[in-house]
Design an enzyme around this catalytic site. Structure first.
Site, PDB file in Angstrom:
ATOM      1  N   ASP A   1       0.276   0.016   0.983  1.00  0.00           N
ATOM      2  CA  ASP A   1      -0.446   0.035  -0.290  1.00  0.00           C
ATOM      3  C   ASP A   1       0.475  -0.497  -1.394  1.00  0.00           C
ATOM      4  O   ASP A   1       1.626  -0.067  -1.508  1.00  0.00           O
ATOM      5  CB  ASP A   1      -0.847   1.489  -0.588  1.00  0.00           C
ATOM      6  CG  ASP A   1      -1.886   1.603  -1.670  1.00  0.00           C
ATOM      7  OD1 ASP A   1      -2.694   0.667  -1.833  1.00  0.00           O
ATOM      8  OD2 ASP A   1      -1.910   2.655  -2.352  1.00  0.00           O
ATOM      9  N   ASN A  17     -10.003   3.550  -1.998  1.00  0.00           N
ATOM     10  CA  ASN A  17      -8.677   4.184  -1.959  1.00  0.00           C
ATOM     11  C   ASN A  17      -8.682   5.548  -2.629  1.00  0.00           C
ATOM     12  O   ASN A  17      -9.127   5.674  -3.779  1.00  0.00           O
ATOM     13  CB  ASN A  17      -7.675   3.330  -2.727  1.00  0.00           C
ATOM     14  CG  ASN A  17      -7.227   2.117  -1.957  1.00  0.00           C
ATOM     15  OD1 ASN A  17      -7.833   1.746  -0.956  1.00  0.00           O
ATOM     16  ND2 ASN A  17      -6.171   1.487  -2.426  1.00  0.00           N
ATOM     17  N   HIS A  35      -5.781   4.035 -11.735  1.00  0.00           N
ATOM     18  CA  HIS A  35      -5.031   5.002 -10.941  1.00  0.00           C
ATOM     19  C   HIS A  35      -4.774   6.267 -11.773  1.00  0.00           C
ATOM     20  O   HIS A  35      -4.849   6.226 -12.992  1.00  0.00           O
ATOM     21  CB  HIS A  35      -3.686   4.415 -10.522  1.00  0.00           C
ATOM     22  CG  HIS A  35      -3.810   3.288  -9.537  1.00  0.00           C
ATOM     23  ND1 HIS A  35      -3.993   1.995  -9.920  1.00  0.00           N
ATOM     24  CD2 HIS A  35      -3.799   3.289  -8.190  1.00  0.00           C
ATOM     25  CE1 HIS A  35      -4.078   1.232  -8.846  1.00  0.00           C
ATOM     26  NE2 HIS A  35      -3.968   1.984  -7.780  1.00  0.00           N
ATOM     27  N   HIS A  39      -9.731   0.487  -5.860  1.00  0.00           N
ATOM     28  CA  HIS A  39      -8.577   1.384  -6.037  1.00  0.00           C
ATOM     29  C   HIS A  39      -8.974   2.467  -7.036  1.00  0.00           C
ATOM     30  O   HIS A  39     -10.063   2.431  -7.607  1.00  0.00           O
ATOM     31  CB  HIS A  39      -7.369   0.591  -6.543  1.00  0.00           C
ATOM     32  CG  HIS A  39      -6.653  -0.139  -5.450  1.00  0.00           C
ATOM     33  ND1 HIS A  39      -5.368   0.123  -5.100  1.00  0.00           N
ATOM     34  CD2 HIS A  39      -7.092  -1.109  -4.608  1.00  0.00           C
ATOM     35  CE1 HIS A  39      -5.017  -0.651  -4.097  1.00  0.00           C
ATOM     36  NE2 HIS A  39      -6.047  -1.420  -3.773  1.00  0.00           N
ATOM     37  N   GLY A  40      -8.066   3.413  -7.265  1.00  0.00           N
ATOM     38  CA  GLY A  40      -8.282   4.400  -8.323  1.00  0.00           C
ATOM     39  C   GLY A  40      -9.620   5.105  -8.233  1.00  0.00           C
ATOM     40  O   GLY A  40     -10.326   5.237  -9.231  1.00  0.00           O
ATOM     41  N   SER A  76     -10.361   8.335  -7.103  1.00  0.00           N
ATOM     42  CA  SER A  76     -10.409   9.794  -6.972  1.00  0.00           C
ATOM     43  C   SER A  76     -11.353  10.414  -8.003  1.00  0.00           C
ATOM     44  O   SER A  76     -11.512   9.900  -9.107  1.00  0.00           O
ATOM     45  CB  SER A  76      -9.001  10.387  -7.157  1.00  0.00           C
ATOM     46  OG  SER A  76      -8.230  10.174  -6.006  1.00  0.00           O
TER      47      SER A  76
END
Ligand code: G3H
Ligand code: ZN
Length: 305
Positions: free
Chosen positions: A82, A248, A177, A205-206, A208
């Protein structure tokens, strides 16, 4: 150990409207929780390892470490670097058995230079059976803090993909992120990119969600994370339906692990066997992964392609 690259995974994900989860691991206990959850959900999964985590875990032997704990695992999985930041680090990961690497050129590199650097990695990867994820657009907050990067431009994305030879591309569509994110993603932008590059795997990405019971445990047992804002799972479900193939998760995965550690340390003050604390931490990442694969990414049951 069904270690594969992500090529067929993404083809199947695109065809069947699910995404493959990539989870950032720091330790073998995290790998064990991750792989077991994917095994039980009969889902493909990606073991995602940053440069720093690789250094911590044991550069040179990650594949062997994973091999030791995946003897009974039957689902397809990839080992992915990553945010690799140079040809050298990508090459050494491919040489040691990673099946996928990300080439992240950073934000201060010109478009043409970005293509050149990424193509160099793609050529090497393809000659060695591995695949490459490129990046275009500022993802934001990559230093672990907050930050909202510039969004990807669809025409530039098309040119970059065609000229660099990447197998997948991380794009900036409102994702960041770390602990401070946008709560809505630019779905229109994703649709535009997909129309220009049909069947091509885009990566988020990022992603969560952060505000969940794990963060509460984290704070209730001595942690101090305030004002966290994540991407609602409904948003992730929506972009997965549009055709995003890889999502991700780092922050959610880490918070789950550390929250469970904090809690078990606090509740067992006279215990000193590390497994007393590591077992609940492993179970916490298992639960998180099983939930994401089943209820958010829709990859449950897609273990054969
Ligand atoms: O590369 C790692 C992920 O993009 C992490 O994203 O901070 O939302 O978990 P996250
Ligand atoms: Zn990332």
């Amino acid at each position: 150990m069904p270690l594969v690259n992500t090529k067929k995974m993404f083809e199947d994900a695109y065809k069947n409207h699910y995404a493959v989860g990539a989870f950032n691991v720091d330790s073998i206990a995290m790998v064990q929780g991750l792989l077991q959850a994917a095994e039980d959900a009969k889902s493909p999964v990606i073991i995602s390892i940053s440069k720093g985590s690789r250094k911590f875990m044991h550069p040179g032997n990650i594949k062997e470490l994973v091999e030791c704990v995946s003897k009974d695992i039957t689902i397809p999985f990839a080992i992915h670097l990553d945010h690799g930041d140079s040809f050298e680090v990508c090459k050494s990961c491919i040489d040691e058995g990673f099946t996928s690497v990300m080439m992240d050129c950073g934000d201060d590199v010109s478009f043409d230079e970005r293509i050149r650097l990424t193509k160099e990695v793609a050529d090497y990867a393809h000659a060695h059976g591995a695949v490459v994820e490129g990046e275009l657009g500022e993802l934001g907050g990559e230093d672990g803090g907050s930050g909202h990067g510039g969004y990807s431009d669809p025409q530039a994305v098309k040119e970059f993909v065609l000229k660099s030879g990447v197998d997948s591309l991380a794009v900036s569509v409102g994702t960041c992120h770390g602990m401070q994110k946008h709560t809505t993603l630019e779905t229109g932008l994703i649709k535009e990119m997909m129309a220009l590059l049909p069947n091509f795997p885009f990566v988020l990405h990022g992603s969560s969600t952060i505000n969940n019971a794990n963060l509460k445990d984290f704070n209730d047992y001595g942690g101090n994370i305030c004002g966290a804002v994540g991407v609602p799972e409904e948003q992730i479900r929506e972009v997965v339906k549009l055709g995003v193939c890889k999502v991700n998760i780092g922050t959610d995965f880490r918070v789950a692990y550390v929250a469970a550690l904090r809690k078990s340390l606090a509740l067992n003050p006279s215990r000193f066997e590390p497994r007393t604390f590591l077992e609940p931490a492993k179970k916490a990442v298992y639960d998180l992964v099983y939930h994401k694969l089943t209820n958010v990414f829709g990859s449950k049951g897609h273990n054969k392609f």
